[in-house]
Write a protein that holds these residues in place. Structure first.
Motif, PDB file in Angstrom:
ATOM      1  N   GLY A  26       0.814  -1.210   0.000  1.00  0.00           N
ATOM      2  CA  GLY A  26       0.000   0.000   0.000  1.00  0.00           C
ATOM      3  C   GLY A  26       0.848   1.260   0.000  1.00  0.00           C
ATOM      4  O   GLY A  26       0.443   2.296  -0.533  1.00  0.00           O
ATOM      5  N   GLN A  29       2.153   2.965  -3.435  1.00  0.00           N
ATOM      6  CA  GLN A  29       1.394   3.937  -4.214  1.00  0.00           C
ATOM      7  C   GLN A  29       2.081   5.305  -4.198  1.00  0.00           C
ATOM      8  O   GLN A  29       1.949   6.091  -5.137  1.00  0.00           O
ATOM      9  N   TYR A  30       2.834   5.570  -3.113  1.00  0.00           N
ATOM     10  CA  TYR A  30       3.535   6.847  -3.016  1.00  0.00           C
ATOM     11  C   TYR A  30       4.816   6.850  -3.842  1.00  0.00           C
ATOM     12  O   TYR A  30       5.413   7.912  -4.062  1.00  0.00           O
ATOM     13  N   MET A  32       4.818   5.489  -6.951  1.00  0.00           N
ATOM     14  CA  MET A  32       4.420   5.443  -8.362  1.00  0.00           C
ATOM     15  C   MET A  32       4.813   6.698  -9.149  1.00  0.00           C
ATOM     16  O   MET A  32       5.229   6.588 -10.300  1.00  0.00           O
ATOM     17  N   LYS A  35       8.350   6.080 -10.334  1.00  0.00           N
ATOM     18  CA  LYS A  35       8.640   4.693 -10.713  1.00  0.00           C
ATOM     19  C   LYS A  35       9.803   4.596 -11.702  1.00  0.00           C
ATOM     20  O   LYS A  35      10.563   3.629 -11.678  1.00  0.00           O
TER      21      LYS A  35
END
Length: 601
Positions: A26, A29-30, A32, A35
């Motif tokens: 979870g 997501q920070y 991304m 990436k």
């Protein structure tokens, strides 16, 4: 006797591991938005790990060349030595790039995590803060995020590097020296199993350490925020002892974890070097029989050292990842909570909402979420016309402040309706609705900036002239201009550099600048001396003009001129009317309160 918990089944363990990965995932997501940088960092990590693994193989060829058994592409000692330096240089370059790229990702992504947490803190309702301690929340945004940052900048990279070293190293030794590899493999499963068992145990102890550290932070936060009370009640020794006990628990658990971690590392080192001794002995017999060259033996020993180091490191890294999973769980628990209406969306609508300030409570029933067994308001009904000045009086705990908190939508009531201008206030955009409400509290809270910044908190973007005019109307400009820095005077932590009357007048200036349609005065003059009270009351009289005003007061002398008085008792309106009307009922609650205050005077 407590019932012993049965051990987890294999299926339950799989579900638990999957759930842990989901929790850690979870946080990804920070990552991304970064990436590309993260993938580039992983590529550099892979290249640096593989180039380092080439070092033992080339070193073995250097030894073979020195003994006259060189059969490699490069046969000269100088050429092979240059190749070794080339490998080390390449590894150094990619290691630097890996560290730099992961730092870019971790710093920026964790800044986003902190921002997300802080934004969520601002959105969460008052009920959330009733059940949480400030020190605990500060620990979430500091200690937990710092742990996650270490995970993404160091731990995760090291875990990947050690895994690559382990997998590729085992493949190489099986490919080139299968006999010795089979001999070495006898100790491998034991180390892996022990590493997993110790990792789980150390994870539990580490989580306990984090929890105890959070408790210590709570003690520090509370005592520093209330340092005047601590000193007034001479509780310095008590608080120091309380913190010392908390730190003792932290040290006890941390040392226990360190003891087991140290014992495990010592065992691994003993097993590792014991295995190396055995491997060298067996390899020496193979060299003696001509089945292996000296270079291959040296290469195998170096690879075995790399692999052993990876096994030893993976146990500790696994424990670090488990700690990160616990931190991510605590962070995601907060970020996943439902908040109040989104402030940004409501801010777009601010200014479009126009209120007259007509208020009505209809059959309100309410209890606080943290005290569901204690009803506070019961079938409460009251009306306030636009521009009317109304006072709420009653014994402490009667529900006066609760009425105001519900009007400001700090809490959701269980039954009934609260209407403003004929509309249920839950239908209004929350931010723009609250912008029409101003409050002057009994305990004024100022921020540690300048006087101007504290006044402008009433309306962001106010000009210097508007701030000065608000201070003048609040009877605050006179004492402000006596300071050398004027409006730029720093008020100190929570306004400690100002007197109670000065803080009160700044709070009034803040409310004047806000220009609210509904004004709430919560015991605004109760703790002031006569001179300060006169100045504050004069400022309040000007502030109340043309506004719907709700006054909460225990000192009944300050509310004689209001349009109506509501006496709250038992969670309901027990009496209502003007000061003179309520005094006519000699057996009423209001008359009794007046008599009691006259006796006290």
């Amino acid at each position: 006797m407590a019932k012993r918990r049965s051990p987890l089944t294999a299926e339950e363990k799989r579900k638990l591991n999957k759930d842990n990965l989901r929790k850690l995932g979870g946080i990804f997501q920070y990552l991304m938005p970064f990436k590309g940088t993260f993938i580039a960092g992983m590529f550099c990590l892979l290249v640096s790990s593989l180039t380092l693994l080439a070092f033992p193989y080339i070193a073995s060829k250097l030894i073979d060349a020195a003994t006259g058994n060189g059969t490699w592409l490069l046969t000269g000692v100088n050429q092979i030595a240059l190749a070794l330096f080339g490998v080390l240089f390449l590894q150094a370059i990619f290691s630097f790039l890996r560290v730099y790229l992961f730092a870019q990702v971790s710093e920026r992504s964790m800044a986003n995590v902190r921002q997300s947490l802080y934004s969520k803190f601002m959105e969460l309702p008052m009920a959330f803060y009733d059940s949480r301690r400030i020190g605990e929340l500060i620990s979430r945004i500091t200690s937990d995020v710092a742990l996650l940052q270490d995970t993404f900048s160091i731990t995760l990279a090291e875990f990947f590097r050690q895994t690559v070293t382990l997998v590729v190293g085992i493949f190489i030794i099986f490919f080139f020296t299968s006999k010795l590899a089979v001999f070495m493999l006898a100790t491998f499963p034991v180390l892996v199993i022990l590493a997993m068992l110790f990792g789980n145990f150390i994870r539990k102890l580490s989580k306990q350490t984090q929890d105890e550290l959070a408790n210590s932070n709570i003690i520090v936060e509370e005592t520093l925020q209330s340092i005047s009370i601590v000193k007034a009640f001479t509780s310095e020794v008590y608080e120091t002892g309380r913190y010392r006990q908390s730190q003792a628990r932290v040290v006890e658990i941390a040392l226990k974890a360190a003891t087991y971690r140290g014992g495990f590392i010592s065992f691994v080192i003993f097993a590792l070097f014991g295995g190396i001794v055995g491997v060298i002995w067996y390899g020496a017999t193979l060299v003696q029989s001509g089945d292996m060259s000296i270079g291959d033996l040296v290469s195998f020993v170096l690879y075995t050292t790399f692999i052993g180091g990876s096994i030893a490191g993976l146990g500790d890294l696994y424990g670090q990842l488990q700690k990160a999973i616990g931190a991510s769980e605590r962070v995601l628990e907060i970020t996943g909570m439902p908040g109040e209406q989104n402030g940004e969306q409501n801010r777009e609508k601010a200014g479009k909402l126009q209120l007259n300030g007509e208020i009505e409570f209809r059959n309100i029933n309410f209890f606080y979420p943290t005290r569901v067994d204690v009803p506070v308001l019961h079938d409460l009904n009251l009306q306030i016309r636009s521009g009317e000045k109304v006072a709420l009086v009653g014994h402490s705990g009667a529900g006066k402040s609760t009425i105001v908190q519900l009007l400001m939508r700090f809490y959701n009531w269980q039954e009934g309706q609260i209407m403003v201008d004929g509309q249920d206030i839950r239908n209004y955009p929350l931010t723009s609705y609250r912008q029409h409400i101003g409050i002057v509290p009994q305990e004024v809270i100022l921020f540690g900036g300048t006087i101007a910044e504290n006044i402008s908190y009433g309306r962001a973007g106010a000009s210097a002239e508007e701030i000065k005019e608000a201070a003048r109307k609040a009877n605050a400009l006179q004492f402000i201009e006596q300071f050398p820095e004027g409006l730029n005077t720093l008020v100190g932590e929570r306004g400690v550099k100002l007197s109670g009357g000065q803080r009160q007048r700044i709070a009034i200036a803040r409310a004047i600048l806000r220009n609210p349609k509904i004004l709430i005065l919560d015991e605004a003059t109760s703790s002031l001396d006569a001179e300060s009270e006169s100045l504050v009351q004069e400022a309040l009289d000007q502030l109340m003009q043309g506004r719907t005003t709700i006054i909460i007061a225990h000192r009944l002398a300050t509310i004689r001129k209001v349009d109506r008085i509501y006496v709250i008792g038992g969670g309901q309106v027990a009496e209502s009317g003007s000061h003179e009307e309520l005094l006519q009922n000699e057996h009423g609650t209001y008359s009794n309160l007046v008599r009691l205050q006259l006796q006290d005077d």
